[in-house]
Motif scaffolding. Structure first.
Motif, PDB file in Angstrom:
ATOM      1  N   VAL A  76       0.853  -1.184   0.000  1.00  0.00           N
ATOM      2  CA  VAL A  76       0.000   0.000   0.000  1.00  0.00           C
ATOM      3  C   VAL A  76       0.891   1.235   0.000  1.00  0.00           C
ATOM      4  O   VAL A  76       1.663   1.469   0.926  1.00  0.00           O
ATOM      5  CB  VAL A  76      -0.933   0.003   1.230  1.00  0.00           C
ATOM      6  CG1 VAL A  76      -1.787   1.265   1.254  1.00  0.00           C
ATOM      7  CG2 VAL A  76      -1.813  -1.241   1.238  1.00  0.00           C
ATOM      8  N   CYS A  77       0.785   2.023  -1.057  1.00  0.00           N
ATOM      9  CA  CYS A  77       1.598   3.230  -1.214  1.00  0.00           C
ATOM     10  C   CYS A  77       1.332   4.197  -0.065  1.00  0.00           C
ATOM     11  O   CYS A  77       0.175   4.410   0.315  1.00  0.00           O
ATOM     12  CB  CYS A  77       1.301   3.900  -2.556  1.00  0.00           C
ATOM     13  SG  CYS A  77       2.292   5.386  -2.855  1.00  0.00           S
ATOM     14  N   THR A  78       2.398   4.785   0.455  1.00  0.00           N
ATOM     15  CA  THR A  78       2.264   5.717   1.571  1.00  0.00           C
ATOM     16  C   THR A  78       1.792   7.102   1.141  1.00  0.00           C
ATOM     17  O   THR A  78       1.572   7.962   1.983  1.00  0.00           O
ATOM     18  CB  THR A  78       3.602   5.845   2.327  1.00  0.00           C
ATOM     19  OG1 THR A  78       4.619   6.301   1.423  1.00  0.00           O
ATOM     20  CG2 THR A  78       4.003   4.522   2.948  1.00  0.00           C
ATOM     21  N   HIS A  79       1.595   7.316  -0.159  1.00  0.00           N
ATOM     22  CA  HIS A  79       1.106   8.613  -0.624  1.00  0.00           C
ATOM     23  C   HIS A  79      -0.396   8.734  -0.405  1.00  0.00           C
ATOM     24  O   HIS A  79      -0.841   9.538   0.401  1.00  0.00           O
ATOM     25  CB  HIS A  79       1.465   8.830  -2.101  1.00  0.00           C
ATOM     26  CG  HIS A  79       0.920  10.102  -2.663  1.00  0.00           C
ATOM     27  ND1 HIS A  79       0.152  10.124  -3.803  1.00  0.00           N
ATOM     28  CD2 HIS A  79       1.016  11.387  -2.255  1.00  0.00           C
ATOM     29  CE1 HIS A  79      -0.186  11.382  -4.050  1.00  0.00           C
ATOM     30  NE2 HIS A  79       0.328  12.160  -3.134  1.00  0.00           N
ATOM     31  N   SER A 117       4.881   7.275  -7.435  1.00  0.00           N
ATOM     32  CA  SER A 117       5.833   6.990  -6.355  1.00  0.00           C
ATOM     33  C   SER A 117       6.628   5.730  -6.675  1.00  0.00           C
ATOM     34  O   SER A 117       6.112   4.797  -7.290  1.00  0.00           O
ATOM     35  CB  SER A 117       5.110   6.814  -5.018  1.00  0.00           C
ATOM     36  OG  SER A 117       4.550   8.036  -4.601  1.00  0.00           O
ATOM     37  N   LYS A 118       7.902   5.725  -6.227  1.00  0.00           N
ATOM     38  CA  LYS A 118       8.785   4.579  -6.417  1.00  0.00           C
ATOM     39  C   LYS A 118       9.497   4.300  -5.103  1.00  0.00           C
ATOM     40  O   LYS A 118       9.895   5.232  -4.404  1.00  0.00           O
ATOM     41  CB  LYS A 118       9.821   4.859  -7.502  1.00  0.00           C
ATOM     42  CG  LYS A 118       9.232   5.034  -8.892  1.00  0.00           C
ATOM     43  CD  LYS A 118      10.327   5.358  -9.903  1.00  0.00           C
ATOM     44  CE  LYS A 118       9.753   5.528 -11.290  1.00  0.00           C
ATOM     45  NZ  LYS A 118       9.386   4.285 -11.920  1.00  0.00           N
ATOM     46  N   PHE A 119       9.655   3.007  -4.803  1.00  0.00           N
ATOM     47  CA  PHE A 119      10.297   2.585  -3.569  1.00  0.00           C
ATOM     48  C   PHE A 119      11.396   1.576  -3.901  1.00  0.00           C
ATOM     49  O   PHE A 119      11.220   0.722  -4.765  1.00  0.00           O
ATOM     50  CB  PHE A 119       9.271   1.925  -2.636  1.00  0.00           C
ATOM     51  CG  PHE A 119       8.075   2.803  -2.347  1.00  0.00           C
ATOM     52  CD1 PHE A 119       8.073   3.660  -1.260  1.00  0.00           C
ATOM     53  CD2 PHE A 119       6.949   2.773  -3.165  1.00  0.00           C
ATOM     54  CE1 PHE A 119       6.973   4.470  -0.996  1.00  0.00           C
ATOM     55  CE2 PHE A 119       5.854   3.572  -2.915  1.00  0.00           C
ATOM     56  CZ  PHE A 119       5.861   4.430  -1.819  1.00  0.00           C
ATOM     57  N   LYS A 143       6.809   8.713   2.916  1.00  0.00           N
ATOM     58  CA  LYS A 143       7.614   7.824   3.756  1.00  0.00           C
ATOM     59  C   LYS A 143       7.735   6.447   3.113  1.00  0.00           C
ATOM     60  O   LYS A 143       6.993   6.120   2.193  1.00  0.00           O
ATOM     61  CB  LYS A 143       7.034   7.739   5.167  1.00  0.00           C
ATOM     62  CG  LYS A 143       5.585   7.329   5.249  1.00  0.00           C
ATOM     63  CD  LYS A 143       5.075   7.469   6.681  1.00  0.00           C
ATOM     64  CE  LYS A 143       3.587   7.179   6.733  1.00  0.00           C
ATOM     65  NZ  LYS A 143       3.044   7.352   8.067  1.00  0.00           N
ATOM     66  N   PRO A 144       8.686   5.632   3.603  1.00  0.00           N
ATOM     67  CA  PRO A 144       8.926   4.308   3.007  1.00  0.00           C
ATOM     68  C   PRO A 144       7.743   3.362   3.192  1.00  0.00           C
ATOM     69  O   PRO A 144       6.871   3.587   4.032  1.00  0.00           O
ATOM     70  CB  PRO A 144      10.140   3.773   3.775  1.00  0.00           C
ATOM     71  CG  PRO A 144      10.554   4.809   4.739  1.00  0.00           C
ATOM     72  CD  PRO A 144       9.573   5.926   4.715  1.00  0.00           C
ATOM     73  N   LEU A 145       7.767   2.286   2.421  1.00  0.00           N
ATOM     74  CA  LEU A 145       6.789   1.222   2.622  1.00  0.00           C
ATOM     75  C   LEU A 145       7.143   0.497   3.918  1.00  0.00           C
ATOM     76  O   LEU A 145       8.305   0.149   4.132  1.00  0.00           O
ATOM     77  CB  LEU A 145       6.834   0.221   1.462  1.00  0.00           C
ATOM     78  CG  LEU A 145       6.380   0.732   0.104  1.00  0.00           C
ATOM     79  CD1 LEU A 145       6.626  -0.340  -0.966  1.00  0.00           C
ATOM     80  CD2 LEU A 145       4.916   1.132   0.131  1.00  0.00           C
ATOM     81  N   SER A 185      12.539   2.162   0.919  1.00  0.00           N
ATOM     82  CA  SER A 185      12.665   3.618   1.036  1.00  0.00           C
ATOM     83  C   SER A 185      12.186   4.303  -0.243  1.00  0.00           C
ATOM     84  O   SER A 185      12.164   3.713  -1.324  1.00  0.00           O
ATOM     85  CB  SER A 185      14.115   4.008   1.342  1.00  0.00           C
ATOM     86  OG  SER A 185      14.962   3.633   0.279  1.00  0.00           O
ATOM     87  N   VAL A 186      11.813   5.555  -0.108  1.00  0.00           N
ATOM     88  CA  VAL A 186      11.292   6.332  -1.234  1.00  0.00           C
ATOM     89  C   VAL A 186      12.425   6.632  -2.222  1.00  0.00           C
ATOM     90  O   VAL A 186      13.455   7.164  -1.851  1.00  0.00           O
ATOM     91  CB  VAL A 186      10.645   7.649  -0.753  1.00  0.00           C
ATOM     92  CG1 VAL A 186      10.163   8.474  -1.934  1.00  0.00           C
ATOM     93  CG2 VAL A 186       9.492   7.368   0.209  1.00  0.00           C
ATOM     94  N   ALA A 187      12.210   6.240  -3.475  1.00  0.00           N
ATOM     95  CA  ALA A 187      13.176   6.504  -4.546  1.00  0.00           C
ATOM     96  C   ALA A 187      12.707   7.647  -5.440  1.00  0.00           C
ATOM     97  O   ALA A 187      13.491   8.198  -6.201  1.00  0.00           O
ATOM     98  CB  ALA A 187      13.405   5.249  -5.384  1.00  0.00           C
TER      99      ALA A 187
END
Length: 150
Positions: A94-97, A117-119, A133-135, A125-127
């Protein structure tokens, strides 16, 4: 008119409550003051309360998770990655956005196509993108060639 509470006051109070509820962010569900629970790790071969078989629910086989990539399990809302050969990680899908379920894993990132968003597959961690914030990490167990939720 003995009641000082008017219809307008009641509607305004209801609207303010709805506004406050609608403004909470993903991950703020526990804003009621109770401490957040850390993910539990079930020892191998034990079940907690008879809810899951030993080792938890099997998600996949190790061979099905590509090195440098990952696999998304939408029903469980989890993504399993293999950043390095033989090293497996798991994160919330689940994306943190804004709470979309991530769509794919490619080029070393877990990607949410809702807003870009990319992790990173190595640590969640957020790329890139708007994610704040990170997953969150999820607990998995790797036994032989089986990967299970812990």
């Amino acid at each position: 008119m003995g009641n000082p509470s008017t219809r307008r006051t009641v509607l305004a109070t209801g609207a303010a409550s709805a506004l406050l509820l609608g403004c909470s962010k993903y991950g703020d569900e526990n804003s009621g003051g109770a401490p957040e629970e850390a993910p539990s790790v079930a020892p191998s071969g034990s079940a907690s309360g008879g809810e899951a078989p030993p080792g938890g629910k099997e998600l996949t086989r190790t061979a099905d998770v590509p090195v440098g990539g990952g696999k998304i399990f939408k029903d469980e809302k989890v993504v399993v990655t293999q950043p390095e050969k033989g090293g497996f990680k798991a994160f919330s899908a689940v994306c943190t956005h804004q709470g979309c379920v991530v769509a794919n894993v490619s080029d070393g990132t877990i990607n949410c196509t809702c807003h870009g968003s990319k992790f990173r597959v190595a640590d969640g961690s957020v790329a890139g993108g708007p994610a704040p914030k990170p997953l969150p990490a999820r607990q998995i167990t790797v036994e032989g060639d089986s990967i299970s939720l812990a």
